[in-house]
Write a protein that holds these residues in place. Structure first.
Motif, PDB file in Angstrom:
ATOM      1  N   GLU A   1       0.826  -1.210   0.000  1.00  0.00           N
ATOM      2  CA  GLU A   1       0.000   0.000   0.000  1.00  0.00           C
ATOM      3  C   GLU A   1       0.862   1.262   0.000  1.00  0.00           C
ATOM      4  O   GLU A   1       0.566   2.213  -0.723  1.00  0.00           O
ATOM      5  N   ARG A   2       1.949   1.272   0.775  1.00  0.00           N
ATOM      6  CA  ARG A   2       2.875   2.419   0.754  1.00  0.00           C
ATOM      7  C   ARG A   2       3.525   2.553  -0.621  1.00  0.00           C
ATOM      8  O   ARG A   2       3.635   3.654  -1.162  1.00  0.00           O
ATOM      9  N   SER A   3       3.941   1.435  -1.163  1.00  0.00           N
ATOM     10  CA  SER A   3       4.576   1.430  -2.482  1.00  0.00           C
ATOM     11  C   SER A   3       3.616   1.930  -3.555  1.00  0.00           C
ATOM     12  O   SER A   3       3.978   2.736  -4.416  1.00  0.00           O
ATOM     13  N   ASN A   4       2.370   1.459  -3.513  1.00  0.00           N
ATOM     14  CA  ASN A   4       1.369   1.897  -4.492  1.00  0.00           C
ATOM     15  C   ASN A   4       1.097   3.387  -4.382  1.00  0.00           C
ATOM     16  O   ASN A   4       0.964   4.080  -5.393  1.00  0.00           O
ATOM     17  N   GLU A   5       1.018   3.871  -3.147  1.00  0.00           N
ATOM     18  CA  GLU A   5       0.766   5.298  -2.929  1.00  0.00           C
ATOM     19  C   GLU A   5       1.906   6.149  -3.475  1.00  0.00           C
ATOM     20  O   GLU A   5       1.693   7.175  -4.113  1.00  0.00           O
ATOM     21  N   GLU A   6       3.134   5.680  -3.245  1.00  0.00           N
ATOM     22  CA  GLU A   6       4.301   6.450  -3.651  1.00  0.00           C
ATOM     23  C   GLU A   6       4.610   6.332  -5.144  1.00  0.00           C
ATOM     24  O   GLU A   6       4.951   7.310  -5.793  1.00  0.00           O
ATOM     25  N   TYR A   7       4.490   5.116  -5.698  1.00  0.00           N
ATOM     26  CA  TYR A   7       4.978   4.867  -7.061  1.00  0.00           C
ATOM     27  C   TYR A   7       3.903   4.595  -8.117  1.00  0.00           C
ATOM     28  O   TYR A   7       4.198   4.648  -9.305  1.00  0.00           O
ATOM     29  N   GLN A   8       2.682   4.241  -7.690  1.00  0.00           N
ATOM     30  CA  GLN A   8       1.596   3.935  -8.641  1.00  0.00           C
ATOM     31  C   GLN A   8       2.057   2.931  -9.707  1.00  0.00           C
ATOM     32  O   GLN A   8       1.790   3.089 -10.899  1.00  0.00           O
ATOM     33  N   SER A   9       2.757   1.893  -9.273  1.00  0.00           N
ATOM     34  CA  SER A   9       3.349   0.923 -10.196  1.00  0.00           C
ATOM     35  C   SER A   9       2.318   0.034 -10.879  1.00  0.00           C
ATOM     36  O   SER A   9       1.323  -0.371 -10.279  1.00  0.00           O
ATOM     37  N   VAL A  10       2.603  -0.261 -12.141  1.00  0.00           N
ATOM     38  CA  VAL A  10       1.802  -1.165 -12.951  1.00  0.00           C
ATOM     39  C   VAL A  10       2.747  -2.194 -13.560  1.00  0.00           C
ATOM     40  O   VAL A  10       3.838  -1.845 -14.022  1.00  0.00           O
ATOM     41  N   LEU A  11       2.324  -3.475 -13.535  1.00  0.00           N
ATOM     42  CA  LEU A  11       3.135  -4.565 -14.073  1.00  0.00           C
ATOM     43  C   LEU A  11       2.630  -4.989 -15.443  1.00  0.00           C
ATOM     44  O   LEU A  11       1.430  -5.139 -15.638  1.00  0.00           O
ATOM     45  N   LYS A  12       3.567  -5.224 -16.343  1.00  0.00           N
ATOM     46  CA  LYS A  12       3.261  -5.794 -17.651  1.00  0.00           C
ATOM     47  C   LYS A  12       4.150  -7.027 -17.816  1.00  0.00           C
ATOM     48  O   LYS A  12       5.360  -6.894 -18.051  1.00  0.00           O
ATOM     49  N   PRO A  13       3.583  -8.243 -17.635  1.00  0.00           N
ATOM     50  CA  PRO A  13       4.391  -9.455 -17.719  1.00  0.00           C
ATOM     51  C   PRO A  13       5.093  -9.592 -19.069  1.00  0.00           C
ATOM     52  O   PRO A  13       4.511  -9.307 -20.115  1.00  0.00           O
ATOM     53  N   ILE A  14       6.361 -10.012 -19.005  1.00  0.00           N
ATOM     54  CA  ILE A  14       7.161 -10.265 -20.199  1.00  0.00           C
ATOM     55  C   ILE A  14       7.368 -11.772 -20.371  1.00  0.00           C
ATOM     56  O   ILE A  14       7.193 -12.304 -21.462  1.00  0.00           O
ATOM     57  N   SER A  15       7.761 -12.454 -19.276  1.00  0.00           N
ATOM     58  CA  SER A  15       7.973 -13.903 -19.337  1.00  0.00           C
ATOM     59  C   SER A  15       7.757 -14.503 -17.953  1.00  0.00           C
ATOM     60  O   SER A  15       7.756 -13.795 -16.943  1.00  0.00           O
ATOM     61  N   TYR A  16       7.586 -15.827 -17.941  1.00  0.00           N
ATOM     62  CA  TYR A  16       7.389 -16.547 -16.682  1.00  0.00           C
ATOM     63  C   TYR A  16       8.036 -17.913 -16.812  1.00  0.00           C
ATOM     64  O   TYR A  16       7.834 -18.603 -17.821  1.00  0.00           O
ATOM     65  N   LYS A  17       8.838 -18.288 -15.795  1.00  0.00           N
ATOM     66  CA  LYS A  17       9.512 -19.587 -15.812  1.00  0.00           C
ATOM     67  C   LYS A  17       9.371 -20.256 -14.461  1.00  0.00           C
ATOM     68  O   LYS A  17       9.581 -19.621 -13.424  1.00  0.00           O
ATOM     69  N   ASP A  18       9.030 -21.556 -14.487  1.00  0.00           N
ATOM     70  CA  ASP A  18       8.996 -22.390 -13.287  1.00  0.00           C
ATOM     71  C   ASP A  18      10.276 -23.204 -13.216  1.00  0.00           C
ATOM     72  O   ASP A  18      10.798 -23.624 -14.250  1.00  0.00           O
ATOM     73  N   SER A  19      10.757 -23.436 -12.002  1.00  0.00           N
ATOM     74  CA  SER A  19      11.874 -24.354 -11.807  1.00  0.00           C
ATOM     75  C   SER A  19      11.697 -25.032 -10.455  1.00  0.00           C
ATOM     76  O   SER A  19      10.808 -24.674  -9.682  1.00  0.00           O
ATOM     77  N   ASP A  20      12.565 -25.986 -10.167  1.00  0.00           N
ATOM     78  CA  ASP A  20      12.504 -26.673  -8.875  1.00  0.00           C
ATOM     79  C   ASP A  20      12.797 -25.730  -7.711  1.00  0.00           C
ATOM     80  O   ASP A  20      12.365 -25.970  -6.594  1.00  0.00           O
ATOM     81  N   ASN A  21      13.526 -24.662  -7.978  1.00  0.00           N
ATOM     82  CA  ASN A  21      13.902 -23.713  -6.931  1.00  0.00           C
ATOM     83  C   ASN A  21      12.910 -22.568  -6.760  1.00  0.00           C
ATOM     84  O   ASN A  21      13.102 -21.709  -5.915  1.00  0.00           O
ATOM     85  N   GLY A  22      11.878 -22.511  -7.589  1.00  0.00           N
ATOM     86  CA  GLY A  22      10.900 -21.428  -7.520  1.00  0.00           C
ATOM     87  C   GLY A  22      10.514 -20.988  -8.914  1.00  0.00           C
ATOM     88  O   GLY A  22      10.802 -21.668  -9.894  1.00  0.00           O
ATOM     89  N   SER A  23       9.878 -19.865  -9.002  1.00  0.00           N
ATOM     90  CA  SER A  23       9.397 -19.346 -10.277  1.00  0.00           C
ATOM     91  C   SER A  23       9.799 -17.892 -10.405  1.00  0.00           C
ATOM     92  O   SER A  23       9.921 -17.178  -9.406  1.00  0.00           O
TER      93      SER A  23
END
Length: 107
Positions: A50-72
């Motif tokens: 909420e603090r971050s949104n208030e300060e930066y108004q960030s919007v995400l646009k996904p580019i890629s996504y990868k799964d692995s055994d150690n996480g994603s």
């Protein structure tokens, strides 16, 4: 791009600046690491986003996504009112019981 529902929900919550919806996608003892700070637990995560949104108004646009055994990793273009916008960031996830267990945001 075919993203898991949990990641799609997280992107939608971020882009609508809904801190409660965003935090609801994390486990009770989840940990977020961003900008050199660690936020532990749903309440701390909701306060952080909420603090971050208030300060930066960030919007995400996904580019890629990868799964692995150690996480994603979600690679996304992030735009907002911060210096250097837009920037490509990596959202490194681990999961617990269908929720986000940890998130580390890196450049």
């Amino acid at each position: 791009m075919n993203l898991p529902k949990l990641i799609t929900d997280l992107v939608e919550a971020q882009n609508s600046h809904d801190g409660a919806a965003y935090a609801s996608l994390f486990s009770e003892n989840a940990v977020v690491f961003d900008e050199g700070k660690t936020h532990t637990g749903k309440e701390a995560i909701q306060n952080w986003i909420e603090r971050s949104n208030e300060e930066y108004q960030s919007v995400l646009k996904p580019i890629s996504y990868k799964d692995s055994d150690n996480g994603s990793v979600l690679e996304a273009e992030v735009s907002g009112t911060f210096p250097g916008s837009p920037a490509v960031l990596h959202f490194n996830f681990t999961f617990q019981h269908g929720l986000v267990g940890s998130l580390k945001i890196t450049g």
